[in-house]
Write an enzyme that holds these catalytic residues in place. Structure first.
Site, mmCIF file in Angstrom:
data_model
loop_
_atom_site.group_PDB
_atom_site.id
_atom_site.type_symbol
_atom_site.label_atom_id
_atom_site.label_comp_id
_atom_site.label_asym_id
_atom_site.label_seq_id
_atom_site.Cartn_x
_atom_site.Cartn_y
_atom_site.Cartn_z
ATOM 1 C CG HIS B 206 46.951 52.991 38.656
ATOM 2 N ND1 HIS B 206 47.711 54.014 39.142
ATOM 3 C CD2 HIS B 206 47.548 51.847 39.111
ATOM 4 C CE1 HIS B 206 48.709 53.516 39.860
ATOM 5 N NE2 HIS B 206 48.640 52.203 39.857
ATOM 6 C CG HIS B 245 46.676 61.577 44.499
ATOM 7 N ND1 HIS B 245 46.901 60.873 45.652
ATOM 8 C CD2 HIS B 245 47.352 60.937 43.519
ATOM 9 C CE1 HIS B 245 47.697 59.846 45.379
ATOM 10 N NE2 HIS B 245 47.984 59.858 44.101
ATOM 11 C CG ASP B 296 48.531 60.833 35.782
ATOM 12 O OD1 ASP B 296 49.624 60.331 35.476
ATOM 13 O OD2 ASP B 296 47.735 60.312 36.585
#
Lengths: 353, 353
Positions: B206, B245, B296
């Site tokens: 995460h 994702h 990210d």
């Protein structure tokens, strides 16, 4: 908001809740059988190591837990600095979180967490480290609670507290356990998982229910006020805590066990009137709403008769449930997939100012 | 273990994730629009108070947040006692948990939590309380990070960090947010909810992904090594962090925005080679696996170019996402139902020893 009611969120081999004709079992063992044939430490071992320990294994495991009842120096300092007015659940949540800083996770952290929760709680409560050589968690807790206070311990107290710890140990995908599994599913550390679980159990719709049940029972001075009082609360749509359960339709199988203990204890300590009040609440809830008491209701009376402060009821739930939480963290990690549901969007359409 | 993939767990009016033709919106505003027309504090206001603030409202809100950047004395002492070797996520988790003891929840706790997270982090990092009069969260963070260190701040740094805080602020029922909603659903306090969320975000699947993405980029010394290196990792079934994702099928709409910032910053600070390496990783992942980078991946490079230590990447995610978490706690409470799913039992049949 569906609350995921009736939705199967994953597999578990740890316990059955409300499975037809099985009632509540931990790794296949019925809870009534465990209360009669095991103690809390052997149930912890069963949940964490997947077998009931032989006598020598239990002996070694209890010694190990005893040896792990040590606080790092900085945690001791922190606990002494926390005001006595704090919510004990906040103390446990913060203590576990700080322990995760001072002793980052190793394989030993599992047993350490089982051993350390009552130490955190009692050290904060007493304002000094509570070390003693009691073998069982129940006796350690009773000793630590009373060390600087009065009230001698009693074999029935030990037995009742131990049984209660067994009954609170594990309960499938309840809110705190499921939240801990979500934390585990990101591959976070075990201290984060347990911090999540404690903070989730803290709410009055979950672990806080046993404290609310005690307040309910204590509202009444005399048994003959109870029926009318409960009916009034029901007509005012007040929430009656300690009754009903989303999963059990035909009653909570843990309730008769704690009810019997509550009866014995109330006679022992001369609180028969409180027991009578509780029983009338139970009967009124049945005749009015056809709702059974759950584990929290008579557990509250058990703890009260033992002399445990009401603010410690939910923390005791933690002392026990830590074992189930840890078993679920281990199980989640053993076959992990990130837990990430979807939401149904009900907000505004795309816009600009 | 289904991980609740594809399961709708409730309603939300806060954001859309992957909703057809809407991309990612916060309360109806597309994130690209917000990056161009708002700053992090106005997005926080939007998420928490359900409207974009007018200039005077934003001014007042920023002043309020500035005034809330104060640590209670006991929290300051605790932070100074935490070793510099600690995991910064553990520091945030413990700091928030302790704050919940020292300042039990009031309506002001929502804004306090938005304001205090960078203060907790930087105070621990610097070993002394970091107080300064920077107006925005991004500038406070950059100032506090560098106060005792070197590196002057730069307008592009502020702009890039602010944009990143906007992009990380909210993302529907991701794991940490959903876990926080479970904690909220027992009617626990807001500090418990946020402690849950921090511990859940901490995991490498995460929030930890941006730190792992940086380590991936830094593995390579030269662009011409990258393609073969990534192919080797893929053939060895290694996890490549910062890509893919569960919800976005056609790419993460946040990624192009941070990629552009990463390009500008890498030129500014002379790290064009790192950017080139990152771009080859992106291209190789596309040709080999048809997987897009997520937020990210290039965020890692943005933070690195700004001079932020890698161990602060996930904590910065917290500094931003606290706003989304709080919006979800408020939403959960506004129409609450206990979140309690079921499990599918796969354990042993009823047995005795």
């Amino acid at each position: 908001m569906t609350g995921l009611a009736g939705i199967i969120a994953g597999d578990t081999a740890i316990s059955t809740v409300g499975k037809e004709s099985a009632g509540l079992t931990y790794r296949g063992y019925n809870i009534t059988y465990l209360v009669d044939h095991a103690n809390f430490e052997s149930v912890a071992y069963l949940l964490l190591y997947n077998k009931l320990p032989a006598p020598e294994e239990l002996n070694l495991y209890q010694k190990k837990l005893m040896s792990l009842r040590r606080l790092p120096e900085k945690l001791l300092i922190l606990l002494k600095a926390i005001p006595q007015t704090a919510n004990p659940m906040d103390v446990l949540r913060t203590g576990v979180s700080m322990l995760g800083i001072l002793e980052p996770e190793t394989p030993e952290s599992i047993d350490k967490l089982v051993a350390i929760l009552p130490v955190i709680l009692l050290t904060w409560y007493q304002g000094q480290e509570v070390t003693n050589a009691q073998i069982t968690t129940a006796d350690y807790f009773l000793y630590g609670l009373n060390e600087l206070r009065v009230k001698p311990s009693d074999p029935l107290f030990s037995k009742a507290l131990d049984a209660s710890l067994i009954l609170y140990a594990e309960h499938e995908f309840n809110a705190s356990t499921f939240a801990a599994r979500i934390t585990a599913s990101t591959l976070s550390d075990v201290y984060s998982c347990i911090t999540t679980a404690i903070g989730t159990l803290r709410g009055p719709l979950h672990g806080g229910a046993n404290e609310e049940a005690m307040k309910l029972i204590q509202q009444f001075d005399e048994p003959d006020q109870v029926e009318a009082g409960i009916k009034r609360m029901l007509s005012e749509k007040k929430l009656i805590m300690g009754f009903g359960h989303r999963v059990y339709i035909n009653g909570d199988p843990r309730s008769p066990i704690v009810k019997d203990l509550a009866r014995q204890l109330s006679e022992k300590v001369g609180k028969q009137k409180l027991f009578a009040i509780a029983e009338i609440i139970e009967n009124t809830m049945w005749t009015e709403k056809k709702i059974y008491p759950n584990l929290d209701f008579y557990s509250a009376l058990v703890y009260h008769c033992i002399g445990i402060p009401t603010s410690f009821f939910t923390p005791l739930f933690v002392v026990s449930r830590i074992t189930g939480w840890l078993a679920h963290v281990i199980e989640q990690r053993s076959n992990n997939k990130l837990i990430r549901p979807l939401a149904n969007y009900i907000g505004p359409e795309p816009r600009q100012i």
